[in-house]
Design a protein around this motif. Structure first.
Motif, short mmCIF file in Angstrom:
data_model
loop_
_atom_site.label_atom_id
_atom_site.label_comp_id
_atom_site.label_asym_id
_atom_site.label_seq_id
_atom_site.Cartn_x
_atom_site.Cartn_y
_atom_site.Cartn_z
N LEU A 26 0.84 -1.33 0.12
CA LEU A 26 0.12 0.02 0.09
C LEU A 26 0.86 1.30 -0.08
CD1 LEU A 26 -2.83 1.01 0.06
CD2 LEU A 26 -2.55 1.09 2.57
N ARG A 27 1.63 1.39 0.72
CA ARG A 27 2.85 2.68 0.96
C ARG A 27 3.27 2.66 -0.51
NH1 ARG A 27 4.67 5.71 4.73
NH2 ARG A 27 3.86 4.29 6.44
N SER A 28 3.89 1.55 -1.01
CA SER A 28 4.64 1.77 -2.44
C SER A 28 3.60 2.13 -3.28
CB SER A 28 5.24 0.37 -2.97
OG SER A 28 6.26 0.17 -1.97
N ASP A 29 2.41 1.86 -3.42
CA ASP A 29 1.52 2.36 -4.52
C ASP A 29 1.23 3.67 -3.97
OD1 ASP A 29 1.24 -0.47 -5.41
OD2 ASP A 29 -0.47 -0.94 -4.42
N TYR A 30 1.06 4.29 -3.06
CA TYR A 30 0.68 5.45 -2.75
C TYR A 30 1.75 6.53 -3.25
CZ TYR A 30 -3.95 5.92 -0.12
OH TYR A 30 -5.05 5.85 -0.05
N GLN A 31 3.16 5.80 -2.98
CA GLN A 31 4.33 6.79 -3.27
C GLN A 31 4.35 6.89 -4.71
OE1 GLN A 31 6.83 7.88 -1.26
NE2 GLN A 31 7.72 8.86 -2.91
N TRP A 32 4.05 5.64 -5.61
CA TRP A 32 4.20 5.89 -7.06
C TRP A 32 2.98 6.84 -7.51
CZ3 TRP A 32 0.66 4.56 -10.93
CH2 TRP A 32 0.88 4.65 -11.93
N VAL A 33 1.69 6.60 -6.92
CA VAL A 33 0.69 7.74 -7.31
C VAL A 33 1.13 9.08 -7.09
CG1 VAL A 33 -1.67 8.56 -7.08
CG2 VAL A 33 -1.07 5.93 -7.18
N TYR A 34 1.74 9.52 -6.11
CA TYR A 34 2.07 10.79 -5.64
C TYR A 34 3.04 11.23 -6.57
CZ TYR A 34 4.70 14.47 -3.02
OH TYR A 34 5.22 15.47 -2.51
N GLU A 35 3.95 10.40 -6.87
CA GLU A 35 4.87 10.71 -7.98
C GLU A 35 4.55 10.77 -9.36
OE1 GLU A 35 8.06 7.84 -7.61
OE2 GLU A 35 8.81 8.58 -5.76
N ASN A 36 3.23 10.16 -9.76
CA ASN A 36 2.82 10.26 -11.14
C ASN A 36 1.47 11.00 -11.20
OD1 ASN A 36 4.80 8.60 -12.73
ND2 ASN A 36 4.55 7.46 -10.81
N VAL A 37 0.95 11.51 -10.37
CA VAL A 37 -0.66 11.80 -10.37
C VAL A 37 -0.70 12.93 -11.21
CG1 VAL A 37 -0.38 13.51 -8.36
CG2 VAL A 37 -2.54 12.63 -9.00
N ALA A 38 0.42 13.86 -11.57
CA ALA A 38 0.32 15.21 -12.51
C ALA A 38 0.97 14.90 -13.82
CB ALA A 38 0.94 16.16 -11.63
N ALA A 44 -1.16 1.63 -17.72
CA ALA A 44 -1.23 0.52 -17.00
C ALA A 44 -0.01 -0.34 -16.77
CB ALA A 44 -2.48 -0.21 -17.03
N SER A 45 0.77 -0.47 -17.76
CA SER A 45 2.00 -1.06 -17.45
C SER A 45 3.13 -0.24 -16.91
CB SER A 45 2.63 -1.63 -19.02
OG SER A 45 2.83 -0.41 -19.77
N ASP A 46 3.00 0.73 -16.55
CA ASP A 46 3.98 1.50 -15.91
C ASP A 46 3.85 1.28 -14.39
OD1 ASP A 46 4.88 2.77 -18.15
OD2 ASP A 46 3.45 3.98 -18.30
N SER A 47 2.53 1.02 -14.06
CA SER A 47 2.19 1.10 -12.64
C SER A 47 2.63 -0.37 -11.83
CB SER A 47 0.56 1.22 -12.41
OG SER A 47 -0.19 0.00 -12.85
N PRO A 48 2.98 -0.31 -10.66
CA PRO A 48 3.38 -1.40 -10.02
C PRO A 48 2.40 -2.44 -9.63
CG PRO A 48 3.11 0.62 -8.39
CD PRO A 48 2.73 1.05 -9.64
N SER A 49 1.00 -2.05 -9.77
CA SER A 49 0.08 -2.99 -9.25
C SER A 49 -1.15 -2.56 -9.65
CB SER A 49 0.04 -3.23 -7.87
OG SER A 49 -0.66 -2.19 -7.11
N ALA A 50 -2.30 -3.51 -9.69
CA ALA A 50 -3.78 -3.11 -10.07
C ALA A 50 -4.14 -2.11 -9.12
CB ALA A 50 -4.65 -4.28 -10.29
#
Length: 269
Positions: A26-38, A44-50
């Motif tokens: 969960l923390r890694s997912d949030y970190q990835w979204v924080y870095e890529n939201v803008a 989808a292939s860039d994301s670490p998980s569904a």
């Protein structure tokens, strides 16, 4: 109720095969979204998980809720550890933060909360210093304030002692002690309500008047902030008042009556 702007929808539908073999938390997912939201062009292939892919869509549709939850998740971590400390990377990070926050009020609110909570995050993301000796080398005298580890320890120690006990700093030249003390006062002026600080030097011109005076440092720090971050304030000779939170910075020259006439949260002598 104000009409919500249309979300930035990811450009493709994601099948289960896209995420096969990917593991995350969960923390890694949030970190990835924080870095890529803008960031545009994310697939989808860039994301670490569904889960991260779905969270990205939520964050773009409701950024305020996302940033609120993200700040809660990282509240147990020193935020400044996420700030790059190398010179070029730090400049790039600052530019990204400034650009993104210029028009995103939800991001501004998250940054304000982060800076209010973490002194070192604020300094390493928004504060600048000035070294006129760089001009002779053909470089800009305006430098990002990137703290060294010993400065981190010093700032934390001073902040904990404010209002509690005296602090003596034994220093040599070019160790940044003046900038540390003044930046700490500046940070508390920004984010701590109803406090009072006094800065003292042997001559009034060294407090407020010369280009290297104590107040000149404070003015430089304030002018270096993005416009959305600067609070309403009133600047007079030997005084800077934060009209949003009631905290004030004042200055005096060294006399027999120094500090008389009112209680202070802290003094710099």
């Amino acid at each position: 109720r104000s009409k919500r702007s249309s979300p930035i929808v990811p450009s493709e539908d994601a099948g289960i095969d896209v995420f096969e073999g990917k593991t995350s938390n969960l923390r890694s997912d949030y970190q990835w979204v924080y870095e890529n939201v803008a960031v545009g062009g994310i697939s989808a292939s860039d994301s670490p998980s569904a889960g991260a892919w779905g969270l990205l869509q939520f964050a773009r549709d409701d950024p305020r809720s996302f940033y609120t939850e993200w700040m809660r998740m990282v509240s147990d971590l020193p935020l400044y550890r996420t700030v790059p400390k190398s010179f070029d990377d730090n400049l790039a990070y600052r530019a990204e933060v400034w650009d993104r926050s210029s028009s995103d009020r939800d991001y501004q609110a998250a940054l304000w909360k982060a800076c209010s909570r973490d002194l070192l995050y604020y300094i390493n993301t928004f504060c600048w210093t000035y070294d006129p000796r760089k001009i002779s080398d053909g470089k800009s005298p305006k430098l990002p304030f990137i703290t060294w580890e010993y400065q981190d320890d010093c700032l934390y120690a001073m902040n904990e002692k404010i209002g509690q006990s005296d602090v003596l700093i034994e220093k040599s030249r070019d160790m940044g002690a003046s900038w540390l003390c003044l930046t700490l006062f500046h940070w508390r002026w920004m984010f701590r309500p109803m406090e009072s600080y006094l800065m003292v030097s042997r001559k009034e011109s060294l407090v407020d008047g010369s280009g290297d005076s104590l107040f000149a440092h404070i003015d430089f720090l304030l002018k270096g902030l993005p416009l959305w971050m600067i609070p309403k304030h009133r600047r007079n000779k030997l005084k800077l008042m934060n009209l949003d939170n009631g905290t004030k910075l004042e200055g005096e020259s060294t006399t027999d009556n120094i500090g008389r006439g009112g209680r202070r949260t802290a003094m710099l002598i």
